[in-house]
Design an enzyme around this catalytic site. Structure first.
Site, PDB file in Angstrom:
ATOM      1  N   LYS A 194       0.167   3.860  -2.605  1.00 26.73           N
ATOM      2  CA  LYS A 194      -0.803   4.955  -2.488  1.00 26.73           C
ATOM      3  C   LYS A 194      -0.146   6.315  -2.299  1.00 26.73           C
ATOM      4  O   LYS A 194      -0.819   7.344  -2.416  1.00 26.73           O
ATOM      5  CB  LYS A 194      -1.772   4.664  -1.351  1.00 26.73           C
ATOM      6  CG  LYS A 194      -2.619   3.415  -1.565  1.00 26.73           C
ATOM      7  CD  LYS A 194      -3.612   3.199  -0.426  1.00 26.73           C
ATOM      8  CE  LYS A 194      -4.504   1.989  -0.669  1.00 26.73           C
ATOM      9  NZ  LYS A 194      -3.903   0.724  -0.206  1.00 26.73           N
ATOM     10  N   SER A 234      -6.011   3.454   4.470  1.00 21.33           N
ATOM     11  CA  SER A 234      -5.418   2.713   3.356  1.00 21.33           C
ATOM     12  C   SER A 234      -6.480   2.075   2.477  1.00 21.33           C
ATOM     13  O   SER A 234      -6.333   0.939   2.017  1.00 21.33           O
ATOM     14  CB  SER A 234      -4.447   1.644   3.872  1.00 21.33           C
ATOM     15  OG  SER A 234      -3.621   1.162   2.844  1.00 21.33           O
ATOM     16  N   SER A 285       0.794  -1.232   0.000  1.00 22.06           N
ATOM     17  CA  SER A 285       0.000   0.000   0.000  1.00 22.06           C
ATOM     18  C   SER A 285       0.824   1.279   0.000  1.00 22.06           C
ATOM     19  O   SER A 285       0.262   2.373  -0.090  1.00 22.06           O
ATOM     20  CB  SER A 285      -0.953   0.014   1.206  1.00 22.06           C
ATOM     21  OG  SER A 285      -2.059  -0.825   0.967  1.00 22.06           O
TER      22      SER A 285
END
Length: 395
Positions: free
Chosen positions: A73, A130, A70
């Site tokens: 991101k 997230s 993640s």
């Protein structure tokens, strides 16, 4: 074109150099060494960088291409805040959730197909929780589809000069040909931090979505350092079975801002402990020395055949170098390197020279200087008046 070098020397007390203390981001830390101690023994890959100067303090396998989970991101957030700054988005704009966005698994804010949230709320969902679903919804809002947004992500990575990165999606879910490196992630993180508003989201520990609805959603930041480490205010955690535990974190103290990235940590406790130790190392061992503050006038450039004959060169950011605490004293000097003149027209943002910072004879930092305003080419009549005016002592 012949260059005139304007030497502006300053002598300051610099407390002893350490190998690699001045390595530059764009040179990928060429020729530098890591810190004397292994600051991230549990990580598969790691890097510690001063956000202000791009100086690499410590690195370990920093160019290994690994799944970023993640932490992906961070690029998604970067493209979002850049769209906000450019006026292509507003925080109050509504973002509709597609069937595809709502179908994302893993970390999510449980968006329903057709549900609408503002850009502000989506950023909360991405930065704090997230949200894989929020990331896709935001990507579709900006580019029309996730695949088109991924193209923008890879284009931006190329613009930043990243060599170890290729994105296949916008949220970091496992996918073929989706990888990055600790170094590249640090560069993206540093770029994101140039947008001050992002800290509002990444630095918050808890908040709510749908607060006034029948289904309020409590957000708790997945990055626990923002609560438990003084000065920490971002940026993004990550985990998949393949990537293990990852983190790109930032913290600020005493005028310094650190970026620490770890990939492939065995668990969250080790991940947080090692990043905290990296921060402790930078804040205890280094200080920042400012050459010019943002807005400082640092020189003038002659303009040939322009509507104005001179252009004031100002610092577009704070120009500084990172210095090691302790050790022997040395001097720092800097040189303003400008051409004798440039011909109009000059575009705003056009590169016009550089500021070079030295330690002894070694270049430790270079800042590109850009025109702060456009200077159009002067008309024939204006040039005629300027010439005759100079001949007769009138303007």
């Amino acid at each position: 074109m012949r260059f005139a070098v304007l030497v502006l020397c300053i002598v300051v007390s610099v407390l002893g150099p350490v190998s690699g203390a001045y390595a530059e981001e764009k040179s990928k830390n060429a020729g530098s060494k890591t810190a004397a101690v292994d600051l991230a023994p549990g990580a598969r890959s790691a890097i510690l960088m001063d956000a202000g100067t791009g100086t690499i303090i410590y690195e370990k396998n920093s160019h290994d291409k690994l799944p970023p989970a993640s932490i992906t991101k961070i690029m998604t957030m970067l493209l979002t805040v850049e769209a906000l700054d450019e006026g292509r988005l507003q925080l109050t704009d509504k973002v509709r959730t597609s069937e595809y966005a709502a179908s994302m698994g893993g970390s999510q804010i449980f968006l329903e197909p057709g549900e609408e949230m503002t850009v502000d709320e989506m950023l909360k969902g991405i930065a704090m929780a997230s949200g894989n679903d929020a990331s896709v919804a935001m990507a579709e809002k900006i580019a029309g589809s996730e695949s088109a947004f991924v193209d923008l992500m890879n284009k931006r990575a190329e613009e930043l000069g990243l060599k170890d990165t290729h994105f296949a999606n916008c949220n970091g879910l496992p996918a073929a040909n989706h990888y990055s490196s600790a170094y590249d992630i640090a560069v993206i993180s540093r770029e994101l931090l140039k947008h001050d508003q992002i800290i509002k989201y990444t630095g918050s520990y808890q908040d709510y979505l749908r607060k006034d609805s029948t289904k309020p959603f409590w957000l708790v930041n997945t990055n626990k350092l923002v609560r438990f480490y003084t000065g920490a205010d971002g940026l993004k955690t990550g985990y998949t079975a393949e990537a293990k535990f990852c983190l790109s974190a930032t913290a600020a103290r005493d005028g310094l801002r650190a970026v620490a990235v770890v990939l492939g940590e065995p668990n969250t406790k080790t991940r947080n402990s090692e990043v905290s130790g990296m921060f402790d190392y930078l804040f205890s061992q280094y200080k920042v020395h400012t050459i010019h503050k943002e807005g400082d006038a640092i020189g003038t450039l002659k303009i040939e055949k322009g509507v104005k004959s001179e252009l004031l060169i100002t610092a577009k950011e704070t120009y500084s170098v990172l210095l090691k605490k302790g050790g022997t004293q040395e001097g720092i000097r800097h040189e303003l390197v400008l051409p004798e003149s440039v011909k109009a027209p000059v575009a705003e943002g056009q590169s016009v020279g550089k500021l070079v910072v030295y330690q002894g004879t070694n270049v430790i930092k270079e800042y590109e200087l850009k025109a702060g305003e456009a200077v159009p080419k002067a008309s024939w009549w204006k040039l005629f008046k300027r010439t005759t005016g100079s001949m007769f002592g009138v303007d």
